[in-house]
Design a protein around this motif. Sequence first.
Motif, mmCIF file in Angstrom:
data_model
loop_
_atom_site.group_PDB
_atom_site.id
_atom_site.type_symbol
_atom_site.label_atom_id
_atom_site.label_comp_id
_atom_site.label_asym_id
_atom_site.label_seq_id
_atom_site.Cartn_x
_atom_site.Cartn_y
_atom_site.Cartn_z
ATOM 1 N N LYS A 71 0.913 -1.047 -0.084
ATOM 2 C CA LYS A 71 0.223 0.424 0.289
ATOM 3 C C LYS A 71 0.583 1.239 -0.146
ATOM 4 O O LYS A 71 1.810 1.363 0.596
ATOM 5 C CB LYS A 71 -0.943 -0.338 1.308
ATOM 6 N N LEU A 72 0.460 2.132 -0.818
ATOM 7 C CA LEU A 72 1.460 3.649 -1.132
ATOM 8 C C LEU A 72 1.659 4.592 0.717
ATOM 9 O O LEU A 72 2.635 4.742 0.278
ATOM 10 C CB LEU A 72 1.486 4.358 -1.857
ATOM 11 N N ASN A 130 -4.569 0.585 -2.408
ATOM 12 C CA ASN A 130 -4.476 1.685 -2.029
ATOM 13 C C ASN A 130 -5.858 2.249 -2.715
ATOM 14 O O ASN A 130 -6.290 3.747 -2.517
ATOM 15 C CB ASN A 130 -3.689 1.912 -3.577
#
Length: 270
Positions: A71-72, A130
């Motif tokens: 996940k960013l 995301n």
Amino acid sequence: MCILAILYRVAKNTPILVAANREEYYSRPTQAPKIQSGTPRVICGIDREAGGTWLGVNQFGLFAAVANRRKLYVPPQPRSRGLLCRELLGFATAKEAAQYAAKELSTGRYAGANYICADAKYAAVVHGGNKVEIVELEPGLHLLSGGDVDDLSDPRHEFVYRMLTLHKLDSPVTFLAVASRVFARPADSYGRRGVVLVGPEYGTVSSTLLSLPKKIQQAIFQYAPGPPNTHPYEDLSALLRQVLSAGRSKQKDKDGQLAVAKSRQAKNVR
């Protein structure tokens, strides 16, 4: 990260068949699966560091599991993904559990994760990367790890799918026998042509084989407390059957109360 295969509503009289390897830091303390206190009744392992779980089954026949994913943006102090998985086992249906997982993941309080929730009538994967997305599962073989469900561009997904589909997976015995061999095969140095991961600090720490049939006395829960290529599976089926029996007993009580109420209502009408 973990890797999981679920054969959903394919085998006769057995809606849910699962093979799953858990991957974690070797130093992270873990409690092997057992029946947990409280209601509903649940069998699951416990991550002693955060108090959550990676996989479990409750008395209603609800199966839930979690796999980490990238996940960013990760919050500075993310809530335990395993705690959410444990909370999902408090629901009576997979649909309710999946909806709750999506709602929680939408708060942004968690690092990246995939959740799977399945019962005899409904199954879904909740992607919590995301973006948050619920993917309902059709009957068939499905694979999940650190990316999207059924992503065959993942080398291990492709390997597991190819190895499992070499056989006709029409019975619990066949699925569990084949899956036990596939999930015990070590991957090469590139993480391909195998499933078990072995690293200096991180790798496969346990494995689970699960069968949730319509008949409780045929339910199966096998657990290897280490990589399944070096640790034999222990049979925890009696514990699983005890948990499922609690749900069946409560349903019988509810049905009995409903029958009595209908009988009284009929007498009043007369």
